[in-house]
Design an enzyme around this catalytic site. Structure first.
Site, short mmCIF file in Angstrom:
data_model
loop_
_atom_site.label_atom_id
_atom_site.label_comp_id
_atom_site.label_asym_id
_atom_site.label_seq_id
_atom_site.Cartn_x
_atom_site.Cartn_y
_atom_site.Cartn_z
N HIS A 192 2.62 9.62 -1.63
CA HIS A 192 1.85 8.78 -0.71
C HIS A 192 2.84 8.21 0.30
CE1 HIS A 192 -0.33 5.08 0.50
NE2 HIS A 192 -1.43 5.70 0.11
N GLN A 220 -2.07 5.57 -9.11
CA GLN A 220 -3.24 6.36 -9.53
C GLN A 220 -3.23 6.66 -11.03
OE1 GLN A 220 -5.73 6.85 -7.67
NE2 GLN A 220 -4.91 6.55 -5.61
N ASP A 250 5.70 5.61 -8.99
CA ASP A 250 4.54 5.03 -8.32
C ASP A 250 3.33 5.31 -9.22
OD1 ASP A 250 2.20 4.74 -6.89
OD2 ASP A 250 2.89 5.83 -5.11
N CYS A 267 -3.36 9.27 3.32
CA CYS A 267 -2.00 8.68 3.42
C CYS A 267 -0.97 9.56 2.71
CB CYS A 267 -1.95 7.25 2.85
SG CYS A 267 -3.05 6.13 3.70
N LYS A 279 -6.79 -0.97 -7.95
CA LYS A 279 -7.14 0.38 -8.43
C LYS A 279 -7.37 0.38 -9.93
CE LYS A 279 -4.42 2.80 -4.87
NZ LYS A 279 -5.36 3.16 -3.84
#
Ligand code: C6P
Length: 421
Positions: free
Chosen positions: A138, A218, A215, A379, A241
């Site tokens: 991302h 998600q 990261d 993104c 999220k």
């Protein structure tokens, strides 16, 4: 969804341990009609909805307990400070971190990554050093490193992915060297759904002497994250999220690394003493938390973690895997549609294209049928460049979705194709 094989016939989602109808009643947003029809929300990778438990926790902050925290000796301040710190403890348990000192509240994943770039990065990465990221990152895990490279003279290296949407361990090995100071990698790709094998990559990076930031934006809502087991050095995620509020996120960092890092933002709450000659800093994690934080956001995130914990990530993961398999099978049956990203290990986001139909037209058309998906570059422009496209349509799942949502989505695609082609 670490064991998902999207081509395998999996359990019937309707026969699993989650009572989806009950779960759906916990999310007030889901019962509404959009354009006169019941909402089908398949944009969970962008942001998830909030259960009543979270909404109530935030309301209680402002209705009953509100004050500033960490500062007041009065009852309200003490009460709210306790709740905020309890939320931090819930997150520690959620990630299986060793100590609360390792849990830094930030504004979100983007903020967490920028913090590491500007503190750990500035202090430890210099001219001639390398930062290794992947082609499926991302923008939040690309741009902060580019800025750092401009500031320090370090070089950014990129692990490519293949057309299926997988990274090859041989590429990771080939790109790691004694110059690599940091590997910054996405756990689950928002544009492809690929779940990366972070454990083996962390091991390889550590063997090469590099630190690793993952990261987890998600990942955390869909699978168990254990920072001790994976031995990751930094892990970032966003509250919104994982069924929590916006404007709150987390940076996990190993205590010795955080301890050695200089502060980033300066201001109230992050200091021990201030004189014009010299300032000394607060203990972890407050050293990195300058200014009045998002108090209701932190407490709301704690409530969201409680909610996820009550349902159980094991059940969530199992259910979502089966739902992903169901959605994949349905989409594979649509011969005029192409799925972008077919990694064997995927989480609940599917990118796709219909030849001759612009993704934005598709998104707008099915929105009028009550189906919310995301369209565009997500993104992640380098992912789009890999496939030579400007964007895709993306449907992404949460555990409150059901097979009826997916059937409505497929029907909407059929109608869109008739109308738009
Ligand atoms: N992806 C999506 O629709 P923030 O904005 O800081 O909460 O999260 C940024 C971010 C970082 N990494 C990954 C893998 C992400 O997916 C995101 C956010 C959203 O895919 C909005 S672009």
């Amino acid at each position: 969804m670490s064991t998902a094989n999207i081509y395998k016939i999996m359990d019937d989602p309707n026969s699993l341990d989650i009572d989806v109808e009950r779960v759906r009643r916990d999310f007030p947003m889901l019962s509404q009609r959009v354009h006169g029809v019941p909402l089908v929300y398949l944009d969970n990778a962008a942001s998830t909805h909030k259960p009543t438990l979270v909404i109530d926790a935030i309301r209680r902050v402002y209705e009953q307990d509100y004050s500033n925290i960490h500062r007041g000796v009065h009852e309200l301040s003490q009460r709210l400070t306790m709740q905020y710190e309890e939320a931090r403890e819930k997150i520690r348990v959620f990630l299986n971190a060793r100590s609360r000192a390792e849990i830094v509240f930030t504004y979100g994943t983007t903020d967490s990554i920028n913090l590491v770039a500007q503190t750990f990065g500035r202090a430890n990465i210099g001219k001639g050093d390398e930062i290794l990221i992947s082609e499926m990152e991302h923008h939040s895990n690309i741009v902060p490193w580019q800025l750092l490279c401009e500031q320090t003279g370090a070089t950014l290296k990129v692990i490519p992915f293949n057309d299926q949407g997988n990274l090859a361990m041989s590429d990771v090995e080939a790109l790691l060297s004694e110059r690599t100071k940091l590997v910054a990698l996405v756990h689950v790709s928002n544009a492809l759904g690929t779940i990366n094998p972070i454990g083996p990559i962390i091991k390889l990076a550590h063997d090469a002497g590099a630190k690793v930031l993952v990261d987890g934006a998600q990942a955390v809502a869909h699978m168990k994250t254990d920072v001790q087991k994976s031995d990751v050095d930094f892990y970032a995620f966003s509250g919104h999220k994982v069924f929590g509020p916006t404007g709150i996120g987390v940076l996990y960092g190993k205590e010795d690394l955080l301890e050695a890092m200089p502060p980033w933002r300066g201001g109230g709450d992050m200091i021990r003493t201030v004189t014009f000659e010299k300032t000394t800093y607060a203990d972890l994690p407050y050293k990195f938390e300058a200014g009045t934080p998002n108090i209701a956001g932190g407490i709301g995130l704690g409530a969201a973690i409680d909610y996820v914990h009550d349902i159980g990530l094991k059940h969530i993961n199992h259910y979502e895997n089966s739902l992903l398999a169901y959605m994949t099978r349905q989409l594979l049956n649509v011969e005029w549609l192409k799925i972008i990203g077919n990694a064997p290990c995927k989480s609940g986001a599917i990118s796709f294209m219909i030849e001759g139909v612009h993704h934005n037209d598709l998104g707008q058309y099915i929105d009028h049928l009550g189906v919310a998906i995301r369209t565009g570059h997500h993104c992640a422009q380098p992912v789009m460049q890999h496939y030579g496209v400007t964007g895709t349509a993306r449907a992404s799942l949460a555990f409150y979705n059901n097979t009826q949502d997916i059937d409505r989505f497929i029907e909407a695609l059929e109608k869109a194709k008739k109308f738009l082609l």
